[in-house]
Write a protein that holds these residues in place. Sequence first.
Motif, PDB file in Angstrom:
ATOM      1  N   SER A   1     -10.340   5.890  -6.444  1.00 45.84           N
ATOM      2  CA  SER A   1     -10.080   4.330  -6.689  1.00 45.84           C
ATOM      3  C   SER A   1     -11.470   3.719  -7.058  1.00 45.84           C
ATOM      4  O   SER A   1     -11.838   2.966  -8.014  1.00 45.84           O
ATOM      5  CB  SER A   1      -9.510   3.746  -5.619  1.00 45.84           C
ATOM      6  N   ARG A   2     -12.448   4.126  -6.111  1.00 45.78           N
ATOM      7  CA  ARG A   2     -14.165   3.551  -6.274  1.00 45.78           C
ATOM      8  C   ARG A   2     -14.511   4.151  -7.698  1.00 45.78           C
ATOM      9  O   ARG A   2     -15.320   3.373  -8.400  1.00 45.78           O
ATOM     10  CB  ARG A   2     -14.837   4.048  -5.186  1.00 45.78           C
TER      11      ARG A   2
ATOM     12  N   ASP B   1      -7.413  -0.174   7.366  1.00 44.15           N
ATOM     13  CA  ASP B   1      -8.813  -0.138   7.698  1.00 44.15           C
ATOM     14  C   ASP B   1      -9.344   1.139   7.339  1.00 44.15           C
ATOM     15  O   ASP B   1      -9.294   1.900   6.105  1.00 44.15           O
ATOM     16  CB  ASP B   1      -9.055  -0.441   9.092  1.00 44.15           C
ATOM     17  N   HIS B   2     -10.243   1.898   8.160  1.00 42.52           N
ATOM     18  CA  HIS B   2     -10.561   3.204   8.041  1.00 42.52           C
ATOM     19  C   HIS B   2      -9.776   4.321   8.758  1.00 42.52           C
ATOM     20  O   HIS B   2      -9.967   5.734   8.672  1.00 42.52           O
ATOM     21  CB  HIS B   2     -11.951   3.261   8.701  1.00 42.52           C
TER      22      HIS B   2
ATOM     23  N   MET C   1      -5.870  10.601   1.704  1.00 43.24           N
ATOM     24  CA  MET C   1      -6.245   9.058   1.563  1.00 43.24           C
ATOM     25  C   MET C   1      -7.590   8.891   1.253  1.00 43.24           C
ATOM     26  O   MET C   1      -7.983   8.125   0.495  1.00 43.24           O
ATOM     27  CB  MET C   1      -6.000   8.133   2.826  1.00 43.24           C
ATOM     28  N   ASP C   2      -8.567   9.691   1.720  1.00 45.61           N
ATOM     29  CA  ASP C   2      -9.984   9.842   1.403  1.00 45.61           C
ATOM     30  C   ASP C   2     -10.160  10.133  -0.228  1.00 45.61           C
ATOM     31  O   ASP C   2     -10.868   9.540  -0.788  1.00 45.61           O
ATOM     32  CB  ASP C   2     -10.789  10.613   2.261  1.00 45.61           C
TER      33      ASP C   2
ATOM     34  N   GLY D   1       0.810  -1.161   0.172  1.00 46.99           N
ATOM     35  CA  GLY D   1       0.025   0.052   0.023  1.00 46.99           C
ATOM     36  C   GLY D   1       0.928   1.125   0.169  1.00 46.99           C
ATOM     37  O   GLY D   1       1.888   1.284   0.362  1.00 46.99           O
TER      38      GLY D   1
ATOM     39  N   ASP E   1      -7.805   9.683  -2.522  1.00 48.99           N
ATOM     40  CA  ASP E   1      -7.559   8.448  -3.429  1.00 48.99           C
ATOM     41  C   ASP E   1      -8.417   7.447  -3.256  1.00 48.99           C
ATOM     42  O   ASP E   1      -8.618   6.594  -4.238  1.00 48.99           O
ATOM     43  CB  ASP E   1      -6.245   7.965  -2.650  1.00 48.99           C
ATOM     44  N   ARG E   2      -9.185   7.076  -2.358  1.00 48.29           N
ATOM     45  CA  ARG E   2     -10.086   5.995  -2.173  1.00 48.29           C
ATOM     46  C   ARG E   2     -11.397   6.296  -2.864  1.00 48.29           C
ATOM     47  O   ARG E   2     -11.730   5.418  -3.586  1.00 48.29           O
ATOM     48  CB  ARG E   2     -10.596   5.894  -0.755  1.00 48.29           C
ATOM     49  N   THR E   3     -11.869   7.443  -2.996  1.00 46.07           N
ATOM     50  CA  THR E   3     -12.746   8.150  -3.928  1.00 46.07           C
ATOM     51  C   THR E   3     -12.484   7.925  -5.288  1.00 46.07           C
ATOM     52  O   THR E   3     -13.259   7.419  -6.251  1.00 46.07           O
ATOM     53  CB  THR E   3     -12.992   9.647  -3.267  1.00 46.07           C
TER      54      THR E   3
ATOM     55  N   PRO F   1      -2.337   3.658   4.738  1.00 44.52           N
ATOM     56  CA  PRO F   1      -3.454   3.404   5.220  1.00 44.52           C
ATOM     57  C   PRO F   1      -3.737   2.184   5.901  1.00 44.52           C
ATOM     58  O   PRO F   1      -3.287   1.092   5.748  1.00 44.52           O
ATOM     59  CB  PRO F   1      -4.325   3.368   3.904  1.00 44.52           C
TER      60      PRO F   1
END
Length: 394
Positions: A381-382, A77-78, A374-375, A55, A377-379, A75
Amino acid sequence: MTDSDRSAAGLSSLDEPAIRAPSVPGLAGRAGGNAPMPAADKRTPAAPNPRKHRGPIYAALDLGTNNCRLLIARPHDHGFRVLDGFTRIVRLGEGVSVTGRLSDAAMERTMEALRQCRNKLREHQPARMRLIATEACRAAENGPAFLARVKDELGLELEIVDRRTEAELAVTGCADLIEGAAAGALMFDIGGGSSELAWLDFRGGRPRAQGRMSASIRSWQSLPVGVVSIAEKFGGVDVTPDVFEAMVLHVSEHLRQFRGREKLRQMIATHPVHLIGTSGTVTTLAGLHLGLERYERQKVDGLWMKRSDVDDTLKVLLSMPFDRRVSHPCIGRDRADLVLPGCAIFEAIRREWPTERVRVADRGLREGILISLMDADRTQSRASRYVRRNGNGG
């Protein structure tokens, strides 16, 4: 205790999530009858070798008026696992309130701290990072020139963020500590050259994601006062009760400009609202309240203090002579002349908006930066996965 010492203590177990609703065993009695029991400890046990985890690595640097802070994490978990960090008191903004310029000595101290940060960044090679500078570089005439020198000599490109961004990042970093049943909260971040306030109102709904908590900010204010500027104006060594009161009144004048001041008072009177404070001032008060022989982040971060707890601790601190503050393990030489100016800012806030409890946060801008990166990048990625699925499905 110096900030370098605090950093060493706080990072003694580097491979653990820094952002979690903390468990504070054995401290429920101190939180008061109305305080909730601490949440269960959700921290993941330290891995034998964090370098084996896959990661991306993220980094956040916060160069303020008083401190230079770096946090490097991955990163998990949350939240995230802290891999490395650095904190040092540099007093970059020393004298800026008088001269309008960063001094040569302050810049040299800061360059040395940033050089160590640069070395840590080279070692970990983060995939994404955000390096910010706040009030000292905003206010100083030669602030941009200093950051240009940092880029030329160290290869670090720092951005000067505006006050609203600073407040939003602090809210994001502390979001996990806002009580779940609260209708709102008043977060304050007492800095060296400025102090940020943010009123969070959840009566219309509460964001589920920690990275979206700033969407609940109903009103915010950046006060042009911090521990360094107050100390330079009133002194921080021999602080009599009269001098302390003068400090409080000075800060109170600025609080009168807070948009929604009276509406916030009404909300506090009719709904469950608490204060949440992030700064060396409130963590120092928490350490004194707990009677710690040395500063321990895991006991301080997330601690609830009743109004009477703060009153009693402030009385003890006001009666403490300067040499005793210097020798106290939770204060130390670097904070001894700044802690009472910080308490004056805190006291002005408490008088303006009296709540029964305050939650102490040993976290803030750096954590807010990491969560935001991180948020995002998660968005992304989704969204990418959705596009690929949609395309493959015809």
